[in-house]
Enzyme design. Structure first.
Site, PDB file in Angstrom:
ATOM      1  N   LEU A 117       0.599  -1.232   0.385  1.00 48.12           N
ATOM      2  CA  LEU A 117       0.030   0.150   0.113  1.00 48.12           C
ATOM      3  C   LEU A 117       0.669   1.491   0.074  1.00 48.12           C
ATOM      4  CD1 LEU A 117      -2.886  -1.115   2.777  1.00 48.12           C
ATOM      5  CD2 LEU A 117      -3.053  -0.969  -0.158  1.00 48.12           C
ATOM      6  N   GLY A 118       1.766   1.175  -0.383  1.00 46.60           N
ATOM      7  CA  GLY A 118       3.124   2.711  -0.650  1.00 46.60           C
ATOM      8  C   GLY A 118       3.357   3.351   0.838  1.00 46.60           C
ATOM      9  N   SER A 119       3.899   2.295   1.678  1.00 43.32           N
ATOM     10  CA  SER A 119       3.717   2.665   3.223  1.00 43.32           C
ATOM     11  C   SER A 119       4.675   3.633   3.081  1.00 43.32           C
ATOM     12  CB  SER A 119       3.992   2.280   4.307  1.00 43.32           C
ATOM     13  OG  SER A 119       4.839   1.075   4.281  1.00 43.32           O
ATOM     14  N   SER A 120       6.277   3.168   2.289  1.00 47.16           N
ATOM     15  CA  SER A 120       7.502   4.031   2.312  1.00 47.16           C
ATOM     16  C   SER A 120       6.970   5.028   1.782  1.00 47.16           C
ATOM     17  CB  SER A 120       8.180   2.575   1.917  1.00 47.16           C
ATOM     18  OG  SER A 120       8.030   2.396   1.083  1.00 47.16           O
ATOM     19  N   ALA A 121       6.444   5.481   0.553  1.00 52.08           N
ATOM     20  CA  ALA A 121       6.737   6.305  -0.262  1.00 52.08           C
ATOM     21  C   ALA A 121       5.729   7.765   0.748  1.00 52.08           C
ATOM     22  CB  ALA A 121       5.776   6.142  -1.845  1.00 52.08           C
ATOM     23  N   ASP A 164       5.312   5.053  -7.215  1.00 49.29           N
ATOM     24  CA  ASP A 164       5.077   4.793  -5.769  1.00 49.29           C
ATOM     25  C   ASP A 164       5.030   6.931  -4.838  1.00 49.29           C
ATOM     26  OD1 ASP A 164       4.497   2.086  -6.629  1.00 49.29           O
ATOM     27  OD2 ASP A 164       5.076   1.872  -4.125  1.00 49.29           O
TER      28      ASP A 164
END
Ligand code: MEV
Length: 342
Positions: A117-121, A164
């Site tokens: 779900l693109g947490s790092s981005a 992302d």
């Protein structure tokens, strides 16, 4: 002290293939990472993270200190998280033309780590925005997206696309192909349902796995090209408001990702639960291995079916987030957070 937030995302189409120059369509969703940054008097960086998948940890580095947190999550996730924050702070300092500074950083995320779900981005984008504002500089969104991409690219050993980070910065549904990134206009209402298995994949390893398949087998390279063709057809279906076709193409996209070895038992189980509940389509989202699937369903059936699916820890509806990165008014009580150190 400044707080910014940025959304997570799901991939309607195109993850993995986007790394090799094919187009992808990620869509920002209303689940956010909030990052609060406060400049310190010394040159240390102190980070406290609270995430759905973490009990929370604090890590300090700079000068002599380089503690590693003691938390019950895979080390690669924590080390990557630390790398992302360190990279984002470096980018903020570079953008503000500051050579030496220290910061307290608090991360509050509604987006599980490493789950597609693109947490790092979202963390990197929000951290660059909050960090630069804290240093008195306001960056245009394009620059935030570009700097966030550079951080992901470095942490993921050069194996990252702009998808992302661009999506999290801009919000909405976007199209990314190489360096060509834009928001898609007039996207129909997309009734997303997300299923989360509670797990996570190692993006670097999964991307490397696809890369070696692509190098070894022509048909793996063809599979990646086919994913690109699905994305192009998917864009046409979006333009025509044809959600049934979008769903069929999502199913196809999942099959090809599976062939590339990035699905898994619980992801497949959730995809099948969604299909049997008459979802328009369903696929894994993000790097794969574990984490989330995304389905399209206007009814409640998929949501209910996922809640009863073995291996699905959480199911939720996700609305498209139109906003992207934004500054938050209600800044965190950072003192309380920082005192509670690990
Ligand atoms: C990860 O969220 C998406 C991948 O396509 C990698 C990337 O685009 O950087 C697997």
């Amino acid at each position: 002290m400044t707080t910014s937030s940025a959304p997570g995302k799901v991939y309607l189409f195109g993850e993995h293939a986007v790394v090799y120059g094919e187009p992808a369509v990620p869509c920002a969703i209303e689940r956010r990472a909030r990052v609060t940054v406060r400049e310190r008097a010394d040159d240390q960086l102190r980070v406290r993270a609270n995430d759905l998948t973490l009990d929370g940890f604090t890590v300090t580095w700079g000068g002599e200190a380089a503690d590693r947190p003691d938390v019950d999550v895979p080390t690669h996730l924590v080390e990557a998280a630390i790398g992302y924050v360190e990279g984002a702070i470096d980018q903020a300092m570079d953008a503000a033309d500051v050579d030496e500074a220290g910061f307290d950083v608090v991360i509050e995320s509604e987006i599980p780590l490493g789950a597609g779900l693109g947490s790092s981005a979202a963390v990197v984008v929000a951290c660059i925005d909050a960090g630069t504002r804290e240093l008195g500089v306001e960056l245009p969104r394009e620059e935030i997206a570009d700097r966030a991409y550079r951080v992901e690219h470095a942490v993921q050993d050069g194996q990252a696309s702009r998808a992302d980070t661009y999506c999290s910065t801009m919000g909405g549904a976007v199209r990314v192909q190489g360096d060509d990134c834009r928001r898609l206009a007039d996207v129909p209402n997309l009734p997303f349902v997300v299923g989360y298995d509670g797990g996570a994949g190692d993006t670097g390893q999964l991307v490397a796995g696809v890369r070696s398949l692509r190098e070894e087998y022509d048909f793996a390279a063809d599979t990646i090209t086919s994913i690109g063709n699905i994305v192009r057809r998917g864009e046409e279906a979006l333009r025509n408001d044809d959600l049934a076709e979008v769903g069929r193409l999502m199913d196809f996209n999942h099959g090809l990702l599976s062939a590339l070895g990035v699905s898994g038992r619980s992801l497949d189980a959730m995809v099948w639960a969604a299909r049997e509940a008459d979802a328009l389509g369903a696929k894994l989202t993000g790097a794969g291995g574990g984490g989330c699937v995304v389905a399209l369903d206007r009814t409640e059936q998929t949501h209910t079916a996922l809640q009863y699916t073995l291996g699905c820890e959480e199911a939720f509806r996700a609305e498209l987030d139109d906003e992207g990165v934004r500054v938050e008014d209600d800044t965190e009580d950072l003192d309380g957070d920082m005192d509670d150190s690990a």
